[in-house]
Design an enzyme around this catalytic site. Structure first.
Site, PDB file in Angstrom:
ATOM      1  N   LYS A  18       0.847  -1.203   0.000  1.00 20.65           N
ATOM      2  CA  LYS A  18       0.000   0.000   0.000  1.00 20.65           C
ATOM      3  C   LYS A  18       0.878   1.247   0.000  1.00 20.65           C
ATOM      4  O   LYS A  18       0.621   2.202  -0.735  1.00 20.65           O
ATOM      5  CB  LYS A  18      -0.951  -0.037   1.207  1.00 20.65           C
ATOM      6  CG  LYS A  18      -2.011  -1.113   1.050  1.00 20.65           C
ATOM      7  CD  LYS A  18      -2.797  -1.398   2.316  1.00 20.65           C
ATOM      8  CE  LYS A  18      -3.755  -2.572   2.049  1.00 20.65           C
ATOM      9  NZ  LYS A  18      -4.482  -3.018   3.229  1.00 20.65           N
ATOM     10  N   GLN A  75      -4.899  -1.153   9.674  1.00 20.53           N
ATOM     11  CA  GLN A  75      -4.718  -2.481   9.073  1.00 20.53           C
ATOM     12  C   GLN A  75      -5.116  -3.576  10.068  1.00 20.53           C
ATOM     13  O   GLN A  75      -4.701  -3.550  11.231  1.00 20.53           O
ATOM     14  CB  GLN A  75      -3.243  -2.634   8.659  1.00 20.53           C
ATOM     15  CG  GLN A  75      -2.890  -3.940   8.003  1.00 20.53           C
ATOM     16  CD  GLN A  75      -3.428  -4.064   6.576  1.00 20.53           C
ATOM     17  OE1 GLN A  75      -3.396  -3.115   5.803  1.00 20.53           O
ATOM     18  NE2 GLN A  75      -3.920  -5.239   6.236  1.00 20.53           N
ATOM     19  N   ASP A  85     -11.363   2.863   3.980  1.00 20.74           N
ATOM     20  CA  ASP A  85     -11.745   1.453   3.896  1.00 20.74           C
ATOM     21  C   ASP A  85     -13.254   1.290   4.094  1.00 20.74           C
ATOM     22  O   ASP A  85     -13.774   0.176   3.983  1.00 20.74           O
ATOM     23  CB  ASP A  85     -10.982   0.634   4.949  1.00 20.74           C
ATOM     24  CG  ASP A  85     -10.350  -0.619   4.366  1.00 20.74           C
ATOM     25  OD1 ASP A  85     -10.568  -0.885   3.164  1.00 20.74           O
ATOM     26  OD2 ASP A  85      -9.641  -1.320   5.094  1.00 20.74           O
TER      27      ASP A  85
END
Ligand code: NAD
Length: 279
Positions: A50, A94, A117
């Protein structure tokens, strides 16, 4: 019908090229902050991808790593300060987190307009209501794959295996909104093989190799699962779908090289959208 393997790497490259071009037109460089906890090697690989992709597309990337013993308060304060930081347009926490940390409360701490997200209750609520702010990255990647091949889900039976907030739940809602008849299978489902044998499309997001063995001939199979399996002393990545399915599937996404690269590209897309929304 011969099986068509979908090249997620090539498709993700197309989306990344688009994001790169758009980022170049922005008045300031967007910054994506990624927070991760612990030393799991797979997590480090995902975070590294990422970060590298954000930088390759002309964005800034701030990776914040904490030891597994980090306190809730420390993470909460980190997220709060990123919320206040005008340079930071996207914040990603994450997963997984160690069990002592309240995952829901930490995700809720992310400002919804930076929640790239799409996991805060506000953003999941908007998605459930049919007006998503950010379509979560992996579900978005799956939809882009479906659109790329021009597959119309209206009236089709879709079996979504897995019901997590990050994949199965939003994707089952999105496909239902598009007109598919969606069945959600999960860890308590019995006779999974009977369901897999009937579905026009199967999307499996579990993390269990060979979970999907029996399919309807010509079915569209999207394999989201990722597991590490040892074979002859070597470690390789496997999806949830047995190799035998290749003979009869209509479309199939490989692991690796299917949904994974699309997830990263969609994160970049969402960060760009977060930036454009506040111009
Ligand atoms: P999760 O652990 O939160 O959810 C797993 C789901 O699988 C649960 O809903 C559970 O009920 C279901 N399940 C467990 N055992 C089952 C069984 N025997 N039969 C049917 N359902 C069962 O995981 P997640 O975060 O949703 O991720 C799922 C998988 O997808 C993992 O392998 C993960 O690594 C992978 N993943 C891949 C990407 C990608 O970009 N390719 C992104 C996210 C997750």
């Amino acid at each position: 019908m011969t099986m068509r393997l979908i090249d997620g790497r090539a498709l993700s490259q197309q989306l990344c090229t688009h994001v790169h071009q758009e980022v170049a037109t922005l008045p300031s460089t967007p910054c994506l902050a990624v927070i991760y906890v612990g030393d799991d090697p797979a997590t480090q690989v995902y975070v590294g991808r990422k970060r590298d992709m954000a930088m390759a597309l002309g964005m800034e990337s701030r990776v914040m790593h904490f030891p597994a013993i980090v306190t809730f308060q420390e993470l909460y304060e980190t997220i709060s300060s990123l919320n206040q930081d005008a340079k930071v347009r996207g914040i990603l926490l994450q997963m997984p987190l160690p069990p002592h940390l309240d995952r829901f409360a930490l995700l809720e701490a992310i400002a919804p307009h930076k929640d790239v997200d799409g996991l805060t209750s506000q953003n999941l609520g908007l998605l459930a209501a049919g007006h998503p702010r950010f379509v979560p990255c992996t579900p978005q990647g799956c939809l882009r794959i479906i659109d790329h091949v021009g597959y119309d889900v209206i009236g089709k039976t879709v079996l979504m295996i897995g019901r997590s907030n990050i994949v199965g739940l939003p994707l089952s809602l999105l496909l239902g909104q598009r007109g598919a008849t969606v069945t959600v299978a999960h860890s308590q489902t019995v006779h999974l093989d009977q369901l897999t044998a009937q579905a026009d499309m199967i999307i499996s997001a579990v993390g269990k190799p060979d979970l999907v063995k029996t399919i309807k001939p010509g079915a569209f199979i999207i394999d989201v699962g990722i597991s590490r399996v040892e074979e002859d002393g070597l470690c390789r990545l496997a999806g949830d779908v047995a190799l035998s399915v290749q003979a009869t599937a209509g479309y199939l996404t490989p692991v690796p090289g299917g949904v994974g690269p699309m997830t990263v590209a969609c994160l970049m897309y969402n960060t760009l959208q977060a930036c454009k929304a506040t111009l």
